[in-house]
Design an enzyme around this catalytic site. Structure first.
Site, PDB file in Angstrom:
ATOM      1  N   THR A  27     -21.232  42.352 -26.759  1.00  0.00           N
ATOM      2  CA  THR A  27     -21.391  43.690 -26.182  1.00  0.00           C
ATOM      3  C   THR A  27     -20.877  43.677 -24.742  1.00  0.00           C
ATOM      4  O   THR A  27     -21.008  42.670 -24.053  1.00  0.00           O
ATOM      5  CB  THR A  27     -22.888  44.062 -26.171  1.00  0.00           C
ATOM      6  OG1 THR A  27     -23.368  44.011 -27.514  1.00  0.00           O
ATOM      7  CG2 THR A  27     -23.113  45.471 -25.615  1.00  0.00           C
ATOM      8  N   ASP A  83     -22.476  37.492 -17.948  1.00  0.00           N
ATOM      9  CA  ASP A  83     -22.660  37.921 -16.553  1.00  0.00           C
ATOM     10  C   ASP A  83     -22.404  36.768 -15.594  1.00  0.00           C
ATOM     11  O   ASP A  83     -21.955  36.980 -14.474  1.00  0.00           O
ATOM     12  CB  ASP A  83     -24.066  38.498 -16.368  1.00  0.00           C
ATOM     13  CG  ASP A  83     -24.267  39.695 -17.266  1.00  0.00           C
ATOM     14  OD1 ASP A  83     -23.492  40.667 -17.120  1.00  0.00           O
ATOM     15  OD2 ASP A  83     -25.134  39.651 -18.151  1.00  0.00           O
ATOM     16  N   GLU A 102     -27.507  39.350 -29.227  1.00  0.00           N
ATOM     17  CA  GLU A 102     -26.391  38.450 -28.882  1.00  0.00           C
ATOM     18  C   GLU A 102     -26.800  36.998 -29.116  1.00  0.00           C
ATOM     19  O   GLU A 102     -26.017  36.191 -29.644  1.00  0.00           O
ATOM     20  CB  GLU A 102     -25.992  38.664 -27.425  1.00  0.00           C
ATOM     21  CG  GLU A 102     -25.318  40.011 -27.196  1.00  0.00           C
ATOM     22  CD  GLU A 102     -25.063  40.331 -25.740  1.00  0.00           C
ATOM     23  OE1 GLU A 102     -24.211  41.180 -25.486  1.00  0.00           O
ATOM     24  OE2 GLU A 102     -25.719  39.761 -24.858  1.00  0.00           O
TER      25      GLU A 102
HETATM   26  C1  5RP Z   1     -24.492  42.445 -22.593  1.00  0.00           C
HETATM   27  C2  5RP Z   1     -23.919  41.204 -22.028  1.00  0.00           C
HETATM   28  C3  5RP Z   1     -22.504  41.253 -21.578  1.00  0.00           C
HETATM   29  O1  5RP Z   1     -21.789  40.270 -22.231  1.00  0.00           O
HETATM   30  C4  5RP Z   1     -22.435  41.005 -20.096  1.00  0.00           C
HETATM   31  O2  5RP Z   1     -23.264  41.952 -19.441  1.00  0.00           O
HETATM   32  C5  5RP Z   1     -21.007  41.085 -19.557  1.00  0.00           C
HETATM   33  O3  5RP Z   1     -20.576  42.406 -19.597  1.00  0.00           O
HETATM   34  P1  5RP Z   1     -19.119  42.833 -19.155  1.00  0.00           P
HETATM   35  O4  5RP Z   1     -18.170  42.284 -20.158  1.00  0.00           O
HETATM   36  O5  5RP Z   1     -19.184  44.343 -19.167  1.00  0.00           O
HETATM   37  O6  5RP Z   1     -18.861  42.290 -17.772  1.00  0.00           O
HETATM   38  O7  5RP Z   1     -24.533  40.177 -21.937  1.00  0.00           O
HETATM   39  O8  5RP Z   1     -25.846  42.279 -22.912  1.00  0.00           O
END
Ligand code: 5RP
Length: 217
Positions: A27, A83, A102
């Site tokens: 996601t 993140d 996830e």
């Molecule tokens: C969602 C997540 C995402 O993988 C994480 O927040 C990274 O997001 P982005 O690709 O928008 O930087 O853990 O729950």
């Protein structure tokens, strides 16, 4: 070069890992690029197990079949963002609030390819507030326990996970032993999942940058 273009580059490189059959997708904005690219080779795959309602909606828009994990069984590949990642490919995830599903899909997959822009690679995890999914009635109790661990939990107000739960974002935590901390937080009554992915971190990390991509294993 902007961050989104670097995310797109990482997503493009992840396409090389796609084989026939079923794959899992995570996601977030980086995964959204991956889903859009996957649509261009959708004849090659049997379908996808999704980690969130948001990713499912995007997959549906592209006409990519979405399967229940209980039907799919073990997956050859899982592609997701993060993140933060350290050099051991232990991750902080859950900025988008999809951490529990996830973690389940990652656990059910033989290979986890993480895609991110290069700013996500850190020496030590913890600058990004650590997301913790909690059962609603346990919110205050879990918050007190997280304070006892040295953290400053902040309730992500107005946000409900796909599982009907809440998120606490924990700042100020010293993450010296990520594996131990993952176990310790998961053991608090009322915690569904902590966004530390250490027992099942990534196998491959693809980082997009201004000069292309680099891959860590
Ligand atoms: C969602 C997540 C995402 O993988 C994480 O927040 C990274 O997001 P982005 O690709 O928008 O930087 O853990 O729950």
């Amino acid at each position: 070069m902007n961050q989104d273009t670097m995310k797109q580059r990482a997503a493009e490189a992840a396409l090389d890992y796609v084989e026939d059959g079923l794959i899992g997708v995570g996601t977030g904005s980086t995964v959204n690029h991956f889903i859009d690219l996957l649509a261009t080779i959708k004849e090659r795959i049997d379908g996808v197990v999704s980690s969130s309602e948001a990713s499912t909606a995007r997959l549906n828009e592209h006409g990519i079949p979405v399967l229940d994990l209980n039907i799919a069984g073990e997956l050859a590949l899982y592609v997701d963002g993060a993140d933060e990642s350290n050099h051991q490919l232990q991750l902080i995830k859950g900025g988008g609030g999809a951490l529990t599903r996830e973690k389940i899909v990652a656990a059910a997959s033989r290979r986890f390819v993480c895609i991110a822009d290069e700013s996500k690679l850190v020496e030590r995890l913890g600058r990004f507030p650590l997301p913790v999914e909690v059962i609603p009635m346990a919110r205050s109790y879990v918050a007190r326990e997280l304070v006892n661990l040295g953290g400053t939990p902040v309730w992500r107000e107005g946000f409900v996970t796909d599982n009907g739960n809440l998120i606490l974002d924990v700042r100020d935590l010293e993450i010296r032993e990520p594996i131990g901390l993952e176990q310790e937080i998961n053991a608090i009554a009322g915690v569904v999942t902590v966004g530390l992915f250490t027992r099942r971190g990534a196998d491959v990390l693809i980082l997009g940058g201004p000069d292309g991509t680099r891959t860590l294993t």
